[in-house]
Design a protein around this motif. Structure first.
Motif, PDB file in Angstrom:
ATOM      1  N   ALA A  73       0.830  -1.209   0.000  1.00 60.01           N
ATOM      2  CA  ALA A  73       0.000   0.000   0.000  1.00 60.01           C
ATOM      3  C   ALA A  73       0.866   1.262   0.000  1.00 60.01           C
ATOM      4  CB  ALA A  73      -0.934  -0.004   1.211  1.00 60.01           C
ATOM      5  N   PHE A  74       1.926   1.266   0.813  1.00 54.47           N
ATOM      6  CA  PHE A  74       2.830   2.421   0.856  1.00 54.47           C
ATOM      7  C   PHE A  74       3.515   2.625  -0.497  1.00 54.47           C
ATOM      8  CE2 PHE A  74       3.889   2.506   5.722  1.00 54.47           C
ATOM      9  CZ  PHE A  74       2.547   2.610   6.017  1.00 54.47           C
ATOM     10  N   ASP A  75       3.922   1.528  -1.129  1.00 54.58           N
ATOM     11  CA  ASP A  75       4.585   1.622  -2.437  1.00 54.58           C
ATOM     12  C   ASP A  75       3.660   2.224  -3.491  1.00 54.58           C
ATOM     13  OD1 ASP A  75       6.824   0.467  -1.315  1.00 54.58           O
ATOM     14  OD2 ASP A  75       6.510  -1.496  -2.250  1.00 54.58           O
ATOM     15  N   GLN A  76       2.386   1.877  -3.446  1.00 58.93           N
ATOM     16  CA  GLN A  76       1.428   2.449  -4.398  1.00 58.93           C
ATOM     17  C   GLN A  76       1.288   3.957  -4.190  1.00 58.93           C
ATOM     18  OE1 GLN A  76      -2.006  -0.072  -3.568  1.00 58.93           O
ATOM     19  NE2 GLN A  76      -1.694  -1.124  -5.521  1.00 58.93           N
ATOM     20  N   ILE A  77       1.245   4.377  -2.938  1.00 57.96           N
ATOM     21  CA  ILE A  77       1.157   5.807  -2.632  1.00 57.96           C
ATOM     22  C   ILE A  77       2.448   6.508  -3.047  1.00 57.96           C
ATOM     23  CG2 ILE A  77       0.912   7.510  -0.775  1.00 57.96           C
ATOM     24  CD1 ILE A  77      -0.790   5.309   0.699  1.00 57.96           C
ATOM     25  N   ALA A  78       3.586   5.880  -2.791  1.00 62.19           N
ATOM     26  CA  ALA A  78       4.882   6.456  -3.180  1.00 62.19           C
ATOM     27  C   ALA A  78       4.938   6.665  -4.691  1.00 62.19           C
ATOM     28  CB  ALA A  78       6.028   5.561  -2.724  1.00 62.19           C
ATOM     29  N   SER A  79       4.458   5.702  -5.433  1.00 61.79           N
ATOM     30  CA  SER A  79       4.464   5.823  -6.891  1.00 61.79           C
ATOM     31  C   SER A  79       3.589   6.989  -7.341  1.00 61.79           C
ATOM     32  CB  SER A  79       3.969   4.516  -7.509  1.00 61.79           C
ATOM     33  OG  SER A  79       3.923   4.623  -8.905  1.00 61.79           O
ATOM     34  N   ARG A  80       2.436   7.099  -6.743  1.00 64.40           N
ATOM     35  CA  ARG A  80       1.510   8.175  -7.105  1.00 64.40           C
ATOM     36  C   ARG A  80       2.067   9.556  -6.732  1.00 64.40           C
ATOM     37  NH1 ARG A  80      -2.674   6.933  -3.994  1.00 64.40           N
ATOM     38  NH2 ARG A  80      -2.526   8.696  -2.603  1.00 64.40           N
ATOM     39  N   ARG A  81       2.739   9.648  -5.610  1.00 64.08           N
ATOM     40  CA  ARG A  81       3.276  10.925  -5.110  1.00 64.08           C
ATOM     41  C   ARG A  81       4.671  11.248  -5.636  1.00 64.08           C
ATOM     42  NH1 ARG A  81      -0.167  14.494  -2.927  1.00 64.08           N
ATOM     43  NH2 ARG A  81      -1.654  13.522  -1.525  1.00 64.08           N
ATOM     44  N   LYS A  82       5.271  10.335  -6.402  1.00 63.53           N
ATOM     45  CA  LYS A  82       6.638  10.514  -6.916  1.00 63.53           C
ATOM     46  C   LYS A  82       7.662  10.556  -5.775  1.00 63.53           C
ATOM     47  CE  LYS A  82       5.311  11.156 -11.259  1.00 63.53           C
ATOM     48  NZ  LYS A  82       4.209  10.259 -11.467  1.00 63.53           N
ATOM     49  N   VAL A  83       7.468   9.639  -4.826  1.00 68.24           N
ATOM     50  CA  VAL A  83       8.380   9.475  -3.697  1.00 68.24           C
ATOM     51  C   VAL A  83       9.247   8.255  -3.996  1.00 68.24           C
ATOM     52  CG1 VAL A  83       8.502   8.880  -1.238  1.00 68.24           C
ATOM     53  CG2 VAL A  83       6.805  10.546  -2.045  1.00 68.24           C
ATOM     54  N   PHE A  84      10.548   8.357  -3.744  1.00 63.99           N
ATOM     55  CA  PHE A  84      11.473   7.263  -4.004  1.00 63.99           C
ATOM     56  C   PHE A  84      11.621   6.411  -2.751  1.00 63.99           C
ATOM     57  CE2 PHE A  84      15.833   5.548  -4.112  1.00 63.99           C
ATOM     58  CZ  PHE A  84      15.768   4.837  -5.313  1.00 63.99           C
ATOM     59  N   LYS A  85      11.190   5.144  -2.826  1.00 62.93           N
ATOM     60  CA  LYS A  85      11.395   4.238  -1.690  1.00 62.93           C
ATOM     61  C   LYS A  85      12.847   3.791  -1.697  1.00 62.93           C
ATOM     62  CE  LYS A  85      10.329  -0.274  -1.321  1.00 62.93           C
ATOM     63  NZ  LYS A  85       9.484  -1.469  -1.188  1.00 62.93           N
ATOM     64  N   VAL A  86      13.535   4.040  -0.596  1.00 62.96           N
ATOM     65  CA  VAL A  86      14.937   3.658  -0.478  1.00 62.96           C
ATOM     66  C   VAL A  86      15.031   2.181  -0.106  1.00 62.96           C
ATOM     67  CG1 VAL A  86      17.109   4.082   0.725  1.00 62.96           C
ATOM     68  CG2 VAL A  86      15.608   6.001   0.131  1.00 62.96           C
ATOM     69  N   GLU A  87      14.337   1.794   0.983  1.00 59.11           N
ATOM     70  CA  GLU A  87      14.355   0.404   1.415  1.00 59.11           C
ATOM     71  C   GLU A  87      13.377   0.183   2.557  1.00 59.11           C
ATOM     72  OE1 GLU A  87      18.115  -0.846   2.953  1.00 59.11           O
ATOM     73  OE2 GLU A  87      18.204   0.753   4.423  1.00 59.11           O
ATOM     74  N   THR A  88      13.169  -1.090   2.851  1.00 64.96           N
ATOM     75  CA  THR A  88      12.455  -1.477   4.060  1.00 64.96           C
ATOM     76  C   THR A  88      13.359  -2.438   4.811  1.00 64.96           C
ATOM     77  OG1 THR A  88      11.345  -3.311   2.923  1.00 64.96           O
ATOM     78  CG2 THR A  88      10.146  -1.238   3.071  1.00 64.96           C
ATOM     79  N   VAL A  89      13.421  -2.256   6.114  1.00 67.74           N
ATOM     80  CA  VAL A  89      14.191  -3.143   6.977  1.00 67.74           C
ATOM     81  C   VAL A  89      13.289  -3.464   8.163  1.00 67.74           C
ATOM     82  CG1 VAL A  89      16.257  -3.441   8.387  1.00 67.74           C
ATOM     83  CG2 VAL A  89      16.372  -2.071   6.293  1.00 67.74           C
ATOM     84  N   GLY A  90      12.818  -4.695   8.214  1.00 70.74           N
ATOM     85  CA  GLY A  90      11.871  -5.053   9.264  1.00 70.74           C
ATOM     86  C   GLY A  90      10.642  -4.184   9.131  1.00 70.74           C
ATOM     87  N   ASP A  91      10.304  -3.481  10.189  1.00 68.60           N
ATOM     88  CA  ASP A  91       9.126  -2.608  10.141  1.00 68.60           C
ATOM     89  C   ASP A  91       9.483  -1.158   9.808  1.00 68.60           C
ATOM     90  OD1 ASP A  91      10.326  -2.273  12.739  1.00 68.60           O
ATOM     91  OD2 ASP A  91       8.485  -1.287  13.396  1.00 68.60           O
ATOM     92  N   CYS A  92      10.695  -0.915   9.368  1.00 70.14           N
ATOM     93  CA  CYS A  92      11.120   0.446   9.012  1.00 70.14           C
ATOM     94  C   CYS A  92      11.026   0.654   7.498  1.00 70.14           C
ATOM     95  CB  CYS A  92      12.554   0.697   9.471  1.00 70.14           C
ATOM     96  SG  CYS A  92      13.112   2.381   9.134  1.00 70.14           S
ATOM     97  N   TYR A  93      10.278   1.675   7.116  1.00 72.27           N
ATOM     98  CA  TYR A  93      10.102   2.053   5.712  1.00 72.27           C
ATOM     99  C   TYR A  93      10.854   3.360   5.510  1.00 72.27           C
ATOM    100  CZ  TYR A  93       7.481   2.745   1.309  1.00 72.27           C
ATOM    101  OH  TYR A  93       7.113   2.899  -0.011  1.00 72.27           O
ATOM    102  N   VAL A  94      11.780   3.382   4.560  1.00 73.04           N
ATOM    103  CA  VAL A  94      12.603   4.565   4.310  1.00 73.04           C
ATOM    104  C   VAL A  94      12.306   5.077   2.909  1.00 73.04           C
ATOM    105  CG1 VAL A  94      14.937   5.516   4.248  1.00 73.04           C
ATOM    106  CG2 VAL A  94      14.410   3.610   5.786  1.00 73.04           C
ATOM    107  N   ALA A  95      11.972   6.356   2.813  1.00 75.04           N
ATOM    108  CA  ALA A  95      11.646   6.967   1.529  1.00 75.04           C
ATOM    109  C   ALA A  95      12.244   8.366   1.474  1.00 75.04           C
ATOM    110  CB  ALA A  95      10.132   7.029   1.349  1.00 75.04           C
ATOM    111  N   VAL A  96      12.390   8.885   0.242  1.00 76.46           N
ATOM    112  CA  VAL A  96      13.011  10.193   0.067  1.00 76.46           C
ATOM    113  C   VAL A  96      12.363  10.928  -1.107  1.00 76.46           C
ATOM    114  CG1 VAL A  96      14.867   9.330  -1.404  1.00 76.46           C
ATOM    115  CG2 VAL A  96      15.237  11.390  -0.083  1.00 76.46           C
ATOM    116  N   VAL A  97      12.337  12.228  -0.999  1.00 75.85           N
ATOM    117  CA  VAL A  97      11.928  13.108  -2.106  1.00 75.85           C
ATOM    118  C   VAL A  97      13.033  14.137  -2.272  1.00 75.85           C
ATOM    119  CG1 VAL A  97      10.231  14.776  -2.953  1.00 75.85           C
ATOM    120  CG2 VAL A  97       9.475  12.847  -1.562  1.00 75.85           C
TER     121      VAL A  97
END
Length: 128
Positions: A73-97
């Motif tokens: 779900a987060f990846d779909q929102i990231a794609s729509r918002r033009k946010v770059f997902k860096v990585e996920t580690v366990g329950d940590c989601y890292v993204a950047v704009v």
């Protein structure tokens, strides 16, 4: 991991041609780090409150299903918002704009992304 002159840097790219001399490793390859400057970027680190305690009492398939559902779900929102997902580690989601593609509205885009994923998480938490 240290990046050498010839290593690929994936989506971030790399710069060649520095005239500074860097020490060489035992194979004779320069071990200088390669990095690009992005003066305006916003990074989000997102953890799930209580995840460690919750996951310690669940089967691995339950943990995997939860994370897969949320991150999809987060990846779909990231794609729509033009946010770059860096990585996920366990329950940590890292993204950047703002990198690898500069964006003068990086902070606003990330704030909207953060709001969207929080609302989506709340909806998913009711369903799971």
């Amino acid at each position: 991991r240290k990046f050498r002159n010839n290593d690929a840097m994936g989506a971030f790219g790399s710069r060649q041609g520095s005239t500074t001399m860097f020490p060489k490793n035992e194979n004779g390859i320069s071990s200088r780090p390669i990095a690009d400057l992005f003066p305006s970027a916003t990074v989000l680190f997102c953890d799930i409150v209580g995840f460690t305690a919750w996951s310690s009492t669940r089967e691995p398939t339950q943990v995997f299903t939860l994370l897969e559902t949320i991150y999809h779900a987060f990846d779909q929102i990231a794609s729509r918002r033009k946010v770059f997902k860096v990585e996920t580690v366990g329950d940590c989601y890292v993204a950047v704009v703002g990198l690898p593609d500069p964006n003068k509205d990086h902070a606003l885009v990330m704030a909207k992304f953060a709001k969207d994923i929080l609302l989506r998480f709340k909806d998913l938490a009711k369903q799971l």
